[in-house]
Write an enzyme that holds these catalytic residues in place. Structure first.
Site, mmCIF file in Angstrom:
data_model
loop_
_atom_site.group_PDB
_atom_site.id
_atom_site.type_symbol
_atom_site.label_atom_id
_atom_site.label_comp_id
_atom_site.label_asym_id
_atom_site.label_seq_id
_atom_site.Cartn_x
_atom_site.Cartn_y
_atom_site.Cartn_z
ATOM 1 N N LEU A 159 33.965 -79.313 -13.906
ATOM 2 C CA LEU A 159 32.794 -78.743 -14.710
ATOM 3 C C LEU A 159 31.402 -79.011 -13.998
ATOM 4 O O LEU A 159 30.968 -80.045 -13.646
ATOM 5 C CB LEU A 159 32.819 -79.413 -16.166
ATOM 6 C CG LEU A 159 31.860 -78.937 -17.094
ATOM 7 C CD1 LEU A 159 32.325 -79.282 -18.659
ATOM 8 C CD2 LEU A 159 30.395 -79.372 -17.167
ATOM 9 N N ASN B 155 29.904 -83.289 -20.020
ATOM 10 C CA ASN B 155 29.789 -83.123 -18.603
ATOM 11 C C ASN B 155 31.130 -83.174 -17.796
ATOM 12 O O ASN B 155 31.844 -83.432 -18.447
ATOM 13 C CB ASN B 155 28.910 -84.218 -18.185
ATOM 14 C CG ASN B 155 29.144 -85.667 -18.215
ATOM 15 O OD1 ASN B 155 30.468 -85.680 -18.232
ATOM 16 N ND2 ASN B 155 28.332 -86.484 -18.646
ATOM 17 N N CYS B 156 30.885 -83.490 -16.377
ATOM 18 C CA CYS B 156 32.340 -83.357 -15.823
ATOM 19 C C CYS B 156 33.149 -84.658 -15.919
ATOM 20 O O CYS B 156 34.233 -84.301 -15.791
ATOM 21 C CB CYS B 156 31.702 -83.378 -14.162
ATOM 22 S SG CYS B 156 31.005 -84.693 -13.637
ATOM 23 N N GLU B 157 32.622 -85.715 -16.341
ATOM 24 C CA GLU B 157 33.446 -86.612 -16.540
ATOM 25 C C GLU B 157 33.980 -86.923 -17.955
ATOM 26 O O GLU B 157 35.200 -87.092 -18.066
ATOM 27 C CB GLU B 157 32.651 -88.051 -16.473
ATOM 28 C CG GLU B 157 33.227 -89.632 -16.675
ATOM 29 C CD GLU B 157 32.474 -90.524 -16.452
ATOM 30 O OE1 GLU B 157 32.932 -91.614 -16.349
ATOM 31 O OE2 GLU B 157 31.301 -90.497 -16.257
ATOM 32 N N VAL C 137 37.378 -84.363 -17.452
ATOM 33 C CA VAL C 137 38.387 -84.955 -16.669
ATOM 34 C C VAL C 137 39.233 -86.140 -17.447
ATOM 35 O O VAL C 137 40.317 -86.251 -17.629
ATOM 36 C CB VAL C 137 37.934 -85.303 -15.527
ATOM 37 C CG1 VAL C 137 37.693 -84.576 -14.355
ATOM 38 C CG2 VAL C 137 37.041 -86.920 -15.361
#
Length: 232
Positions: A75, A162-164, A167
């Site tokens: 992302l 967000n990207c974290e 995942v």
């Protein structure tokens, strides 16, 4: 003892803002974007479908889910999916300008890139976060399928998406972000330091831009010290 907290607090805030927008450091003297490594730069034979890939940077960590065949879902803030449907343009490597505008507009996409484009020359850790989620790791195939289902345009939020968050949802079934927690603690620390008027103003304005809302505890921090600073 901190005689002049303004420069130190402002510098700390700047570092955290760079973390939020995932700015790629450009080499000294470079006038534009640095190209990603050539194909084959990374040995993907050690990656398995569903692995969580983690790329530590100087000021932030970027995350993705490996899908197999040199493909990574991740992302990224990106303004382009909200202004065009041209998949050829969207699939091009995201520039810093697109990243920053995506953060401001709170727009992002879950995209699939090569390992080279995803990691951009950084070292890659594999499943490094598993130690923090003992007993919660989903099967590799489930992780990959979750990532594939989310590919496409999405909203961007430092606090919630967000990207974290992406995942950890895919691999552990729970969307969390430890980087966000650290950033929020930094905001609270600077806001509590009433000796730093200018830094408090910057923090308040950054909260509006990056988070999209100013908490009630932040509003007085923005305006009252600002007028006192201007009057002084």
């Amino acid at each position: 003892s901190m005689k002049n907290p303004v420069p130190q607090a402002a510098s700390l805030l700047l570092e955290k803002l760079m973390l939020l927008v995932h700015i790629r450091p450009l080499p000294a003297g470079s006038g534009g974007e640095t190209p990603p490594p050539a194909p084959g730069y990374y040995d993907t034979s050690c990656f398995k479908r569903g692995d969580l890939l983690e790329v530590p940077r100087t000021l932030f960590v970027h995350f993705g889910i490996y899908l197999g065949e040199n493909r990574v879902a991740h992302l990224m803030p990106d303004i382009l999916p909200s202004v065009t449907a041209d998949s050829r343009q969207i699939q091009q490597v995201v520039t810093n300008k697109r990243l920053i505008l995506g953060v401001i507009a709170r727009a992002a996409s879950v995209r699939v890139d090569t390992v080279e484009d995803f990691a951009y020359g950084g070292s890659i850790l594999v499943n490094h976060m598993d130690r923090l989620f003992e007993g919660q790791v989903l099967s590799s195939e489930e992780s990959a399928r979750r990532a594939e289902k989310l590919v496409g345009a999405t909203a961007y939020s430092l606090l919630w998406n967000n990207c974290e968050h992406f995942v950890t949802y895919c691999r552990y079934g729970a969307a969390v972000s430890f980087q966000t927690d650290k950033f929020c603690e930094t905001l609270k620390m600077i806001i509590r330091d009433q000796r730093s008027v200018l830094a408090s103003v910057l923090v308040g304005l950054a909260s509006i831009v990056c988070l999209g809302v100013a908490p009630s505890t932040t509003l007085p921090t923005i305006f009252i010290p600002f007028f006192l600073w201007m009057a002084g």
